[in-house]
Motif scaffolding. Sequence first.
Motif, short mmCIF file in Angstrom:
data_model
loop_
_atom_site.label_atom_id
_atom_site.label_comp_id
_atom_site.label_asym_id
_atom_site.label_seq_id
_atom_site.Cartn_x
_atom_site.Cartn_y
_atom_site.Cartn_z
N PHE A 168 43.24 -12.61 61.19
CA PHE A 168 42.55 -12.95 59.96
C PHE A 168 43.27 -12.42 58.72
CE2 PHE A 168 38.46 -13.26 62.56
CZ PHE A 168 38.56 -14.64 62.63
N THR A 169 44.55 -12.13 58.86
CA THR A 169 45.30 -11.72 57.66
C THR A 169 45.93 -12.94 57.00
OG1 THR A 169 47.32 -11.33 58.92
CG2 THR A 169 45.82 -9.45 58.65
N PHE A 215 32.85 -17.05 61.39
CA PHE A 215 33.11 -15.68 61.85
C PHE A 215 32.42 -14.76 60.84
CE2 PHE A 215 36.90 -18.21 62.99
CZ PHE A 215 36.86 -18.06 64.37
N ASN A 226 29.43 -10.78 55.24
CA ASN A 226 30.69 -11.46 54.93
C ASN A 226 31.00 -12.49 56.01
OD1 ASN A 226 31.33 -9.66 52.66
ND2 ASN A 226 31.50 -8.12 54.26
N ILE A 251 33.79 -15.80 57.41
CA ILE A 251 34.98 -16.65 57.33
C ILE A 251 34.60 -17.96 58.03
CG2 ILE A 251 37.39 -16.92 57.99
CD1 ILE A 251 37.54 -13.84 58.19
N PRO A 303 41.86 -15.64 54.49
CA PRO A 303 40.75 -14.73 54.15
C PRO A 303 41.14 -13.68 53.10
CG PRO A 303 41.22 -14.77 56.52
CD PRO A 303 42.39 -15.35 55.81
N LEU A 304 42.15 -13.96 52.30
CA LEU A 304 42.58 -13.01 51.27
C LEU A 304 41.37 -12.59 50.42
CD1 LEU A 304 44.93 -11.63 49.70
CD2 LEU A 304 44.93 -13.63 48.21
N GLY A 305 41.22 -11.30 50.27
CA GLY A 305 40.12 -10.79 49.45
C GLY A 305 38.85 -10.53 50.24
N LYS A 306 38.86 -10.88 51.54
CA LYS A 306 37.68 -10.59 52.36
C LYS A 306 37.62 -9.10 52.69
CE LYS A 306 36.15 -14.84 52.98
NZ LYS A 306 34.83 -15.28 52.52
N MET A 307 36.42 -8.64 52.91
CA MET A 307 36.23 -7.23 53.21
C MET A 307 36.79 -6.90 54.59
SD MET A 307 34.87 -6.40 50.45
CE MET A 307 34.34 -4.74 50.77
N ALA A 308 37.21 -5.66 54.76
CA ALA A 308 37.75 -5.22 56.05
C ALA A 308 36.66 -5.22 57.11
CB ALA A 308 38.32 -3.81 55.90
N GLY A 309 37.09 -5.38 58.35
CA GLY A 309 36.13 -5.30 59.45
C GLY A 309 36.36 -6.37 60.50
N PHE A 310 35.55 -6.33 61.54
CA PHE A 310 35.67 -7.27 62.65
C PHE A 310 34.76 -8.47 62.40
CE2 PHE A 310 34.62 -8.84 66.93
CZ PHE A 310 35.91 -9.14 67.34
N TYR A 311 35.35 -9.63 62.38
CA TYR A 311 34.62 -10.87 62.15
C TYR A 311 34.54 -11.63 63.47
CZ TYR A 311 35.11 -10.17 57.10
OH TYR A 311 35.02 -9.67 55.83
N GLY A 362 38.25 -11.57 65.31
CA GLY A 362 39.43 -10.77 64.99
C GLY A 362 39.11 -9.82 63.86
N ASN A 363 40.10 -9.05 63.52
CA ASN A 363 39.90 -7.97 62.56
C ASN A 363 40.63 -8.24 61.25
OD1 ASN A 363 38.75 -5.30 62.22
ND2 ASN A 363 40.86 -4.62 62.03
N ILE A 364 39.95 -7.93 60.17
CA ILE A 364 40.63 -7.88 58.88
C ILE A 364 40.91 -6.40 58.63
CG2 ILE A 364 40.41 -8.17 56.40
CD1 ILE A 364 39.01 -10.73 56.83
N PRO A 365 42.17 -6.02 58.57
CA PRO A 365 42.49 -4.59 58.45
C PRO A 365 42.10 -4.03 57.09
CG PRO A 365 44.48 -5.93 58.35
CD PRO A 365 43.37 -6.87 58.65
N ASN A 424 39.52 -3.13 50.23
CA ASN A 424 38.56 -4.12 50.76
C ASN A 424 37.48 -3.46 51.64
OD1 ASN A 424 40.06 -3.53 53.01
ND2 ASN A 424 40.48 -5.64 53.60
N ALA A 475 36.81 -8.08 47.78
CA ALA A 475 37.87 -7.07 47.66
C ALA A 475 38.34 -6.86 46.22
CB ALA A 475 39.04 -7.47 48.53
N ILE A 519 41.47 -6.50 44.08
CA ILE A 519 42.85 -6.96 44.30
C ILE A 519 43.69 -6.72 43.05
CG2 ILE A 519 44.29 -8.96 44.88
CD1 ILE A 519 41.80 -10.17 46.22
#
Lengths: 168, 175
Positions: A45-46, A79, A84, A86, A148-156, B30-33, B65, B140, B142
């Motif tokens: 998700f990066t 997700f 939050n 996606i 997902p730029l700008g989305k909060m960190a975490g597991f989706y 999946g994970n967003i770091p 974020n 987030a 940015i």
Amino acid sequence: MALNRIHLPVYLCFMYLAVSDVFALSPPDDLINNIQCQGVFGLNFTQAGSREQIAYFVINSNSATGFDVTFKFANFAKFINGNNEIPMTALVLNKVSGTLGEGLTEPNEIDVLDKLNGGDEYIWNPGTEPSSETVNFIIDLNADWDDPLGKMAGFYFETITVTISVGL
Amino acid sequence: MNRLRKTALALVAVIALVGSSFAGQVTVGGNIPLINSIIGIGVLSLDFGSSGDDVTIATFIVNNNSPGYSITWQFENKGAFSNGTSEITIEEILLSDGNNTGTLGTGCNELPADNLGITTETDSYTWNAAVKGDTEQTSATINYQIEMTADWANSAEAMAGLYTETITYTITAEL
């Protein structure tokens, strides 16, 4: 003759049992109608996703009337991580490998997102008149999502419940 | 016996039909770091030949974020430009979003409008940008630019030399 008269009822009885066995139901083959599933936990998700495999399913069935597979999406094809989300921007069903019963139709780029139409459930019905067994037939779901730029960190995550039923 | 057998077979058929539905469940994801960074750029060419009024002394760029985060600035000389034993006291230190560059996360607190209050007794200031469960960040931050400005009095009579203040900055994320 007298002996025959004595044995006649017994003889007829055996005849009845023998004949009635012909018309009795024979034991059916054991019904096989199951699905196994595996989800992908390491989606990236990066960046945006394009036709990323998110889950696959292995089907075995010898139902004479075919089968239906119901996909139920707990988060409506999104997700989520708390509040939050996606959203999936595309979701398609395809064959991967294995043998689908003759007379049934393989999935080919089925637009599941379009079929969901905002709902949470899609039923894939490949047909009702197979002439052979479905053996280790693997299908998969592939999804797209925006960057997902700008989305909060975490597991989706999304949770998919899949049910296979005999065709009616 | 035949009737029993038929009954048994019927029962098997019923059981087979009842048990013909099979379900499973998968979780996919999946994970967003975590992104939690701050970059600072200091100004080394300040003009101490005259008084300073809202002069930019440092610029910071923030990316984060997480639901909550804070930034702490710690001033080594407690709000003074020093050169050996000589000092030029900073009268006021302010934070602002400068050129309004970048994006502050939704739900974040605004930068403080007042003097940070750095003195000989208070050498640091913490800005709680977002607080989990309270003023929580929901999108987030940015490349958000923070400008630090300062005031100082005319120091024309101060001894010659390079006068410096060292600012240590720390960003802390709250998940």
